[in-house]
Design an enzyme around this catalytic site. Structure first.
Site, PDB file in Angstrom:
ATOM      1  N   PRO A 259       0.817  -1.224   0.000  1.00 19.67           N
ATOM      2  CA  PRO A 259       0.000   0.000   0.000  1.00 19.67           C
ATOM      3  C   PRO A 259       0.850   1.274   0.000  1.00 19.67           C
ATOM      4  O   PRO A 259       0.322   2.370  -0.147  1.00 19.67           O
ATOM      5  CB  PRO A 259      -0.831  -0.115   1.286  1.00 19.67           C
ATOM      6  CG  PRO A 259      -0.206  -1.176   2.099  1.00 19.67           C
ATOM      7  CD  PRO A 259       0.609  -2.040   1.194  1.00 19.67           C
TER       8      PRO A 259
ATOM      9  N   GLU B  30       2.807  -7.405   8.339  1.00 25.99           N
ATOM     10  CA  GLU B  30       2.953  -5.943   8.413  1.00 25.99           C
ATOM     11  C   GLU B  30       3.744  -5.373   7.244  1.00 25.99           C
ATOM     12  O   GLU B  30       3.788  -4.171   7.045  1.00 25.99           O
ATOM     13  CB  GLU B  30       3.622  -5.549   9.726  1.00 25.99           C
ATOM     14  CG  GLU B  30       2.724  -5.682  10.939  1.00 25.99           C
ATOM     15  CD  GLU B  30       1.439  -4.879  10.800  1.00 25.99           C
ATOM     16  OE1 GLU B  30       1.522  -3.649  10.672  1.00 25.99           O
ATOM     17  OE2 GLU B  30       0.352  -5.490  10.809  1.00 25.99           O
TER      18      GLU B  30
ATOM     19  N   ARG C 201      -4.841  -7.956 -20.566  1.00 22.85           N
ATOM     20  CA  ARG C 201      -5.825  -7.573 -21.585  1.00 22.85           C
ATOM     21  C   ARG C 201      -5.262  -6.561 -22.577  1.00 22.85           C
ATOM     22  O   ARG C 201      -5.888  -6.297 -23.603  1.00 22.85           O
ATOM     23  CB  ARG C 201      -7.160  -7.153 -20.983  1.00 22.85           C
ATOM     24  CG  ARG C 201      -7.116  -6.011 -20.028  1.00 22.85           C
ATOM     25  CD  ARG C 201      -8.425  -5.906 -19.259  1.00 22.85           C
ATOM     26  NE  ARG C 201      -9.555  -5.550 -20.102  1.00 22.85           N
ATOM     27  CZ  ARG C 201      -9.703  -4.381 -20.713  1.00 22.85           C
ATOM     28  NH1 ARG C 201      -8.767  -3.466 -20.592  1.00 22.85           N
ATOM     29  NH2 ARG C 201     -10.767  -4.136 -21.442  1.00 22.85           N
TER      30      ARG C 201
ATOM     31  N   ASP D  25     -11.666   1.491 -23.974  1.00 23.10           N
ATOM     32  CA  ASP D  25     -12.031   1.298 -22.573  1.00 23.10           C
ATOM     33  C   ASP D  25     -12.162   2.591 -21.816  1.00 23.10           C
ATOM     34  O   ASP D  25     -11.452   3.538 -22.102  1.00 23.10           O
ATOM     35  CB  ASP D  25     -10.906   0.562 -21.826  1.00 23.10           C
ATOM     36  CG  ASP D  25     -10.826  -0.868 -22.217  1.00 23.10           C
ATOM     37  OD1 ASP D  25     -11.791  -1.370 -22.769  1.00 23.10           O
ATOM     38  OD2 ASP D  25      -9.779  -1.466 -21.950  1.00 23.10           O
TER      39      ASP D  25
HETATM   40  N1  ADE Z   1      -0.924  -5.189   0.159  1.00 26.67           N
HETATM   41  C1  ADE Z   1      -1.787  -4.767   1.104  1.00 26.67           C
HETATM   42  N2  ADE Z   1      -2.527  -3.747   0.667  1.00 26.67           N
HETATM   43  C2  ADE Z   1      -2.132  -3.485  -0.615  1.00 26.67           C
HETATM   44  C3  ADE Z   1      -2.505  -2.532  -1.595  1.00 26.67           C
HETATM   45  N3  ADE Z   1      -3.446  -1.622  -1.378  1.00 26.67           N
HETATM   46  N4  ADE Z   1      -1.888  -2.577  -2.782  1.00 26.67           N
HETATM   47  C4  ADE Z   1      -0.911  -3.475  -3.022  1.00 26.67           C
HETATM   48  N5  ADE Z   1      -0.510  -4.390  -2.141  1.00 26.67           N
HETATM   49  C5  ADE Z   1      -1.107  -4.412  -0.933  1.00 26.67           C
END
Ligand code: ADE
Length: 244
Positions: A88, A115, A153, A168
């Protein structure tokens, strides 16, 4: 296009990778999806891949040695292939990033759990980090599947020729126009006359306008970067004034 995915849970990929379009793409040899279990690179007798964080605090951290060993084994002598951590904290996946990734013949995707990764994974082997959105998943596997799907794709031949990826939503910088198929009327809702008129140029004009209208209504931020003609800008100004 070849994908190498490093994960602690290869079985999660059954289903999404073994059905429908991605299944056919693999059968046709257009894409290749190789799954590698990070646990195979753990060296202790318990096959440990995570440990408690230095400095304390909750959660577990993915250990550096099994991950780096797995990446290096999969990468081999190939130093050109991106090694992408799913996290993330990465740059956010958009259609533009998908298009960029599709330029490579091969991608290595590394799925995190717990984590996160020991920071030294970033410092030694990662070349990129991608997030699939501003929310937190239980691991990177679903994120890796999204990348495989969205990139595949764009590989020529993966989508049937009659429905290419060019129009798209997002590929054009605008959302797509509304689609209709039979029946011509459903619960009093009729298909717009222009679509059954057989007038190709008028259909194209209608579609472009509807695409602009939908983007203006739902994602006005996209209009800031879309390529528009003067006439289209004028149409949007009329929309904004409530005249269209
Ligand atoms: N692992 C946990 N959350 C994630 C996200 N939002 N994007 C990519 N990998 C992740």
């Amino acid at each position: 296009m070849r994908f190498d995915i490093l994960t602690l849970f290869p079985a999660m990929f059954e289903g999404p990778m073994t059905e429908s379009i991605l299944k056919r793409a693999q059968e046709k040899g257009l894409i290749e999806v190789n799954l590698h279990n990070i646990r195979d690179h753990a060296t202790d007798k318990h096959k440990t891949t995570d440990d408690t964080p230095y400095g304390g605090g909750g959660g577990m951290v993915m250990k550096v040695e099994p991950l780096v060993s797995a990446v290096e084994a999969v990468r081999g002598e190939d130093s050109a292939t991106p090694i992408i951590l799913m996290t993330p904290q990465g740059r956010v996946l958009t259609q533009k990033v998908v298009q960029e990734l599709a330029q490579h013949p091969r991608l290595i995707l590394v799925c995190g759990r717990y984590e996160g990764f020991d920071e030294r994974v970033r410092q030694t082997v990662a070349t990129d980090e991608i997030s699939v959105g501003d929310y937190v998943l239980t691991g990177g596997e679903l994120a890796a599947m999204l990348i495989v799907d969205a990139v595949s794709r764009l590989v020529p031949g993966v989508l049937g020729a009659q429905w290419g990826a060019d129009e798209d939503s997002h590929a054009t910088g605008l959302l797509e126009y509304p689609h209709y198929t039979k029946p011509p009327e459903f619960r009093g809702l009729r298909v717009p006359d222009v679509l059954v008129s057989g007038h190709h140029a008028e259909v194209e004009k209608w579609r472009r306008r509807e695409s602009l209208k939908r983007t203006w209504q739902r994602r006005p931020d996209m209009l800031l970067t879309a390529e528009l003609t003067d006439a289209e800008r004028w149409y949007l100004a009329e929309l904004a004034k409530g005249n269209s």
